[in-house]
Design a protein around this motif. Sequence first.
Motif, mmCIF file in Angstrom:
data_model
loop_
_atom_site.group_PDB
_atom_site.id
_atom_site.type_symbol
_atom_site.label_atom_id
_atom_site.label_comp_id
_atom_site.label_asym_id
_atom_site.label_seq_id
_atom_site.Cartn_x
_atom_site.Cartn_y
_atom_site.Cartn_z
ATOM 1 N N ILE A 23 0.814 -1.218 0.000
ATOM 2 C CA ILE A 23 0.000 0.000 0.000
ATOM 3 C C ILE A 23 0.844 1.263 0.000
ATOM 4 N N GLY A 24 2.112 1.113 0.383
ATOM 5 C CA GLY A 24 2.977 2.280 0.480
ATOM 6 C C GLY A 24 2.922 3.196 -0.734
ATOM 7 N N PRO A 25 3.189 2.659 -1.904
ATOM 8 C CA PRO A 25 3.288 3.521 -3.084
ATOM 9 C C PRO A 25 2.038 4.356 -3.321
ATOM 10 N N THR A 26 0.877 3.810 -2.980
ATOM 11 C CA THR A 26 -0.329 4.599 -3.197
ATOM 12 C C THR A 26 -0.553 5.569 -2.055
ATOM 13 N N LEU A 27 -0.103 5.161 -0.853
ATOM 14 C CA LEU A 27 -0.352 5.986 0.321
ATOM 15 C C LEU A 27 0.614 7.164 0.416
ATOM 16 N N LEU A 28 1.827 6.958 -0.043
ATOM 17 C CA LEU A 28 2.855 7.986 0.138
ATOM 18 C C LEU A 28 2.874 8.973 -1.014
ATOM 19 N N ASP A 29 3.253 10.204 -0.689
ATOM 20 C CA ASP A 29 3.463 11.190 -1.749
ATOM 21 C C ASP A 29 4.860 10.984 -2.345
ATOM 22 N N PRO A 30 5.156 11.643 -3.443
ATOM 23 C CA PRO A 30 6.473 11.416 -4.092
ATOM 24 C C PRO A 30 7.635 11.565 -3.122
ATOM 25 N N TYR A 31 7.521 12.526 -2.192
ATOM 26 C CA TYR A 31 8.612 12.721 -1.246
ATOM 27 C C TYR A 31 8.763 11.503 -0.356
ATOM 28 N N GLY A 32 7.638 10.969 0.089
ATOM 29 C CA GLY A 32 7.674 9.772 0.915
ATOM 30 C C GLY A 32 8.269 8.591 0.167
ATOM 31 N N ARG A 33 7.927 8.496 -1.105
ATOM 32 C CA ARG A 33 8.469 7.391 -1.899
ATOM 33 C C ARG A 33 9.984 7.526 -2.026
ATOM 34 N N THR A 34 10.461 8.760 -2.245
ATOM 35 C CA THR A 34 11.916 8.960 -2.328
ATOM 36 C C THR A 34 12.572 8.558 -1.030
ATOM 37 N N LEU A 35 11.899 8.852 0.091
ATOM 38 C CA LEU A 35 12.455 8.487 1.393
ATOM 39 C C LEU A 35 12.598 6.978 1.512
ATOM 40 N N VAL A 36 11.577 6.257 1.081
ATOM 41 C CA VAL A 36 11.641 4.800 1.144
ATOM 42 C C VAL A 36 12.787 4.286 0.280
ATOM 43 N N VAL A 37 12.921 4.874 -0.897
ATOM 44 C CA VAL A 37 14.016 4.468 -1.797
ATOM 45 C C VAL A 37 15.362 4.709 -1.121
ATOM 46 N N GLU A 38 15.500 5.879 -0.485
ATOM 47 C CA GLU A 38 16.754 6.175 0.222
ATOM 48 C C GLU A 38 17.015 5.160 1.307
ATOM 49 N N ILE A 39 15.981 4.868 2.085
ATOM 50 C CA ILE A 39 16.157 3.910 3.174
ATOM 51 C C ILE A 39 16.603 2.565 2.623
ATOM 52 N N ALA A 40 15.948 2.132 1.531
ATOM 53 C CA ALA A 40 16.309 0.842 0.948
ATOM 54 C C ALA A 40 17.770 0.826 0.520
ATOM 55 N N ILE A 41 18.215 1.904 -0.131
ATOM 56 C CA ILE A 41 19.588 1.941 -0.633
ATOM 57 C C ILE A 41 20.596 1.977 0.508
ATOM 58 N N TRP A 42 20.361 2.864 1.476
ATOM 59 C CA TRP A 42 21.342 2.980 2.554
ATOM 60 C C TRP A 42 21.364 1.740 3.441
ATOM 61 N N SER A 43 20.233 1.053 3.545
ATOM 62 C CA SER A 43 20.281 -0.150 4.365
ATOM 63 C C SER A 43 21.146 -1.220 3.717
ATOM 64 N N MET A 44 21.375 -1.113 2.409
ATOM 65 C CA MET A 44 22.329 -2.031 1.781
ATOM 66 C C MET A 44 23.724 -1.784 2.328
ATOM 67 N N LEU A 45 24.071 -0.502 2.464
ATOM 68 C CA LEU A 45 25.392 -0.172 3.007
ATOM 69 C C LEU A 45 25.500 -0.652 4.448
ATOM 70 N N ALA A 46 24.435 -0.410 5.212
ATOM 71 C CA ALA A 46 24.452 -0.836 6.607
ATOM 72 C C ALA A 46 24.532 -2.355 6.699
ATOM 73 N N LEU A 47 23.798 -3.029 5.830
ATOM 74 C CA LEU A 47 23.817 -4.493 5.812
ATOM 75 C C LEU A 47 25.217 -5.004 5.487
ATOM 76 N N SER A 48 25.858 -4.321 4.534
ATOM 77 C CA SER A 48 27.219 -4.704 4.162
ATOM 78 C C SER A 48 28.139 -4.637 5.371
ATOM 79 N N PHE A 49 28.013 -3.546 6.118
ATOM 80 C CA PHE A 49 28.851 -3.427 7.305
ATOM 81 C C PHE A 49 28.466 -4.454 8.350
ATOM 82 N N GLY A 50 27.151 -4.662 8.517
ATOM 83 C CA GLY A 50 26.699 -5.642 9.497
ATOM 84 C C GLY A 50 27.243 -7.022 9.180
ATOM 85 N N LEU A 51 27.326 -7.324 7.907
ATOM 86 C CA LEU A 51 27.846 -8.626 7.482
ATOM 87 C C LEU A 51 29.311 -8.781 7.854
#
Lengths: 328, 347
Positions: A23-51
């Motif tokens: 439901i996120g994509p329909t519920l969020l405005d473009p700014y919110g969607r960009t935020l989710v995209v940012e979170i997804a990308i940066w969590s890759m970096l965090a995951l890399s370090f966690g690994l």
Amino acid sequence: MSLRAPVGLRVVLVGLVIFALGIGPTLLDPYGRTLVVEIAIWSMLALSFGLVFGFAGMLSFCQSLFFGAGVYAVALAFEGFGWTFWWGLAAGVFLPVVLALTLGVFLVRLRGHNFVIGSVIASLIAVYLILSDSEFTGGDDGLPFSLPAARLGSLAVPLGDDYFKYYMVVIVAILILLSVWRVITSPLGRMFLAARDNEVRLEFLGYRPERVRLAAFVLAGAVAGLGGVLYASVFRYASVQLLRWTTSGEAVMWCLLGGVGTIVGPVIGTTALVMAKDHLSSWLERSYPIFVGLGIILVVIRFPGGLVGLLSGRRVLVKSTAHGEPSG
Amino acid sequence: MLAAQGASPLRPLSLLRVGLRVLAPVGDLTGGSVSEAVCRVGDGDNWSPDKRNKEVDILAAASFQALNGVVWGLMVALISVGLSLIFGLTEVINVAHGEFYMLGAVLAWYMAAWTGNLWTAALVAPIAVGGLGLLLERFTLRRIERRPVVTILVTFGLALILQHVVLLVFGPAPRRLVPPPLGVVSLMGRDYPVYRILVAAAAVVTLTVVATFLRFTRLGLWVRAVQQDQEMALALGIPVGSVYMATFGIGAGLAGLAGVLVAPITAIEFQMGSDILPLAFMAVIVGGLRSLRGTVAASLSLGILEGLFSVGMSPVLARCLTLVTLGLFVLGRTGQLWPRLRMEGTQ
């Protein structure tokens, strides 16, 4: 030993994923969607370090190097060499893995603080290399670029479409998360833990700890590199600041806060902190790293297990090979 | 470092020539025009006065850069010695050490702006930075010493805080400080600023004072004792806590002094600490973690090496190559480069 994330947090993670996909994509405005995209990308970096730290016990400040390598590989493939879309993506995946392999061969032999310093210096060397050829790489100002047209068979891939970008990033991130989880729960993942906790015993069992750590290092590098490729596809801008070891440090913070030694931890930590950063006023935004620093100190001294540790009642900071001594 | 064993005074120069020729191809890759001249300088039949002048120019340039490298290396030495003292004593990897250097430079800038006098800054800043180091040790790091991972992370947090507080107050733009008008001396046909020579002299004096302090004073004895065997020192009644604080203060003060001295000859900005920190770490590791003499020697080598490299390529690439060279040296020496090349007596 590894922390098992409490059921509650796992539910939260699954909930976040469902929200993001459904439901996120329909519920969020473009700014919110960009935020989710940012979170997804940066969590890759965090995951890399966690690994590399939480599971294999190496405190590495060069994960940002692999992230940045992914970004620059894509940027330079398109902007500098004029490659087509799929080849550029391939470069973005290929370069970080090759770098992780080459560097890893040398770095994993180092113990404790030598490894940390080695990783910092590796990042620094990469930064200097990029800065040395400003004409080609954009130097200090960074390199904006545009994505070439992409075709999948006879279909044109709608790279510019907002929703497409959103789903692409979220789905790839989830796939990466699942793959890492698969590796961690496999025998190889157990060997990572063994290499971290008791190298001598691992050697007695007939394995080479350096090989195991190299595997973890390369896997982490691949994850970070993929994060970089995603970043490049969405933001179309390569900046040398991405490679600095201080950027790695931010990922350290996200990971620590969430809880080192789990898969859930880095993702939750990144989500919490990126959202927090977003909600701060503009003044606080500039001094945000001060709070990152305070946060790191607080978490490390008072809450070593991070959010996960707090909720599961354990206050253990994951042991690392920093001492170079076997435990237990 | 170039070690000239022969009696002939020309030996070091020919070594330098060979070195420059070796470096020339690298320079060519990066478009260094000086190296082109080196490539074309031949010997024997192709000798001509024109080419010979070019060679002399390159030697002069190289010596000039080497001299700069010595000055720079002495600054790195001040920082690395502080780092080494702190590490040898407390096993703290002080990631925030570079920030003490940065604070010294920033304080120097402010004091020069307020009082118009650089010399008062040279006195006040190291003491202020040293005091800060002392306080940090007492109130933050005391609880976590001897836990390597934790101290790295905590000092990293401290570094972030210090850096960004300065960013808020000082601003992101680099600023410069005008060096005191001390004039120039003529060295090897070029004019060399007296200020840099003064800086080098000040560093040498300071390092000598530190060495004397460690060897001949009671506090110095205590520092060495705690470094060797902390429990024994405790048992003998040495106030280990105070020794820790003092060492941190001295280490921080040394870095701050380096910052003040270097302020007029470099760009002052909030990130300068994290830029120089890896170099200092390299010097500490290359020189040997518990050897102050080795640290100083490594710092000087680093500076001279970088200076020589920068004759044939851009400064950024020179620093890059210096780091790579030292890195390979460390790896090779620890026998960890290739397991089969493990040497006797090294771990």
